[in-house]
Design a protein around this motif. Sequence first.
Motif, short mmCIF file in Angstrom:
data_model
loop_
_atom_site.label_atom_id
_atom_site.label_comp_id
_atom_site.label_asym_id
_atom_site.label_seq_id
_atom_site.Cartn_x
_atom_site.Cartn_y
_atom_site.Cartn_z
N GLU A 199 50.28 1.21 -18.51
CA GLU A 199 49.13 1.01 -19.41
C GLU A 199 49.54 1.12 -20.86
O GLU A 199 49.08 0.36 -21.72
CB GLU A 199 48.03 2.02 -19.10
N ALA A 200 50.43 2.07 -21.17
CA ALA A 200 50.82 2.34 -22.56
C ALA A 200 51.95 1.43 -23.05
O ALA A 200 52.21 1.37 -24.26
CB ALA A 200 51.24 3.80 -22.70
N GLU A 201 52.60 0.74 -22.15
CA GLU A 201 53.80 -0.03 -22.48
C GLU A 201 53.49 -1.16 -23.45
O GLU A 201 52.50 -1.88 -23.31
CB GLU A 201 54.39 -0.58 -21.18
N LEU A 202 54.36 -1.35 -24.43
CA LEU A 202 54.22 -2.47 -25.35
C LEU A 202 54.43 -3.79 -24.61
O LEU A 202 55.06 -3.83 -23.56
CB LEU A 202 55.24 -2.36 -26.48
N ASP A 203 53.93 -4.87 -25.19
CA ASP A 203 54.05 -6.18 -24.56
C ASP A 203 55.33 -6.91 -24.94
O ASP A 203 55.46 -8.11 -24.70
CB ASP A 203 52.84 -7.04 -24.93
N GLU A 204 56.29 -6.22 -25.54
CA GLU A 204 57.57 -6.84 -25.87
C GLU A 204 58.25 -7.34 -24.59
O GLU A 204 58.24 -6.66 -23.56
CB GLU A 204 58.49 -5.83 -26.56
N PRO A 205 58.85 -8.53 -24.62
CA PRO A 205 59.40 -9.11 -23.38
C PRO A 205 60.77 -8.59 -22.98
O PRO A 205 61.32 -9.04 -21.96
CB PRO A 205 59.47 -10.61 -23.70
N THR A 206 61.34 -7.67 -23.75
CA THR A 206 62.60 -7.04 -23.36
C THR A 206 62.51 -5.55 -23.67
O THR A 206 61.66 -5.11 -24.44
CB THR A 206 63.81 -7.62 -24.11
N HIS A 207 63.42 -4.78 -23.06
CA HIS A 207 63.50 -3.37 -23.43
C HIS A 207 64.92 -3.06 -23.88
O HIS A 207 65.86 -3.83 -23.65
CB HIS A 207 63.11 -2.47 -22.24
N TYR A 208 65.07 -1.92 -24.54
CA TYR A 208 66.38 -1.37 -24.89
C TYR A 208 66.65 -0.16 -24.01
O TYR A 208 65.73 0.54 -23.60
CB TYR A 208 66.43 -0.95 -26.35
N ASP A 209 67.92 0.08 -23.75
CA ASP A 209 68.32 1.29 -23.05
C ASP A 209 68.88 2.27 -24.07
O ASP A 209 69.87 1.98 -24.75
CB ASP A 209 69.36 0.99 -21.98
N GLN A 210 68.22 3.41 -24.19
CA GLN A 210 68.61 4.38 -25.21
C GLN A 210 70.06 4.80 -25.07
O GLN A 210 70.81 4.88 -26.06
CB GLN A 210 67.70 5.60 -25.13
#
Length: 371
Positions: free
Chosen positions: A307-318
């Motif tokens: 629910e809280a996740e942004l709608d960006e189409p990729t993620h980064y791995d910290q």
Amino acid sequence: MRVTEGGIEFAVEDARDGASQGRGEGVFYNPTQELNRDVTVAVLRAYRGREPRAETYLDAMTASGVRACRAANEGWNVTALDTDPDAVALARENADRNGFAVDVIERDANVHMHDSTADVIDLDPFGTPIPFADAALSNARDLVCVTATDTAPLCGAHFESGVRSYGTVPRNTDYHPEMGLRVLLSALVRTAARYDTAARPVCSHVSRHYARTYLELDGRATKADECIDELGYVHHCEDCLTRDHEFGLIAHPPDDCPACGGNRVVTAGPLWLGAVRDREFVAAVRESVDDGMGEAARARRTLDRLEAELDEPTHYDQHRLCKEWTRSAPAMDDFLADLRAAGFEASRAHYHGTAFKTNASVTEIRDATGG
């Protein structure tokens, strides 16, 4: 053997992780898919509030009948299909034992779906669901639920297979779960659009070896056009991890990375670049999870993050970024707080503890978090 799931007792022939299950190995029950089925039950509960008219549910690949029985337990009018006569017999036994009026039929799913309609159609095949997508998306009235377990083709690890199955170019990046989900959604959205139908994801999640999505259908061609407008491409630099995306069915990949000048930029697509869920609906799904579910805690945690996740189409791995910057990774909450304090949006991704989404670039992430 007997198992209990969702407060219902079932007979199962073989309880095994579906990641190691092959075709033709008999009827089996996959305990690692309990989260999938718990969320399915919660979705069916929440969807009743969204579309009270919906009442019929088709479990197109029923196997031992666990999913079908759990849907029947929620008051749905359930039909369950399988081509394996042993599976049909076991599914009938499980329905009868629990007093559920499930219509269990030995029949090919595609033939049945082309011959009849259902308010909700659920596809949970071994491997890719694409051979069943046309029949499901053209004959469901309201909702199509889809599981894909062929994660290697979806995320580009098995490139040629991914291209053949999904009609897109998948890339094997460090954001495998996001790539796989958006490849799957792209294929399903494009399939529905061929029938002038919009298929918009209202809830999607990636867990272990599968991607799962719930697509709400709208039979207006204009809405299908709007979904097509949310397809596009991701351009990813394999050197500095910079990535960008563009909407549209024609790609315009850069010759070199705009951040580091490197020439190792790969393009993936067409991908679904829109939201993978409806926030309000996901909140209703989360409220529909009950403590009697075996994966209740994990389901609530997944849905909270979704629910809280942004709608960006990729993620980064910290951890990957911090390794590139030769520094240790701080606590994730502190890391995201630093990004927000610098004026950027940031959220965790629902499928991995070190994955996060942000509208900041790689350089901005590094500077905002003390790099």
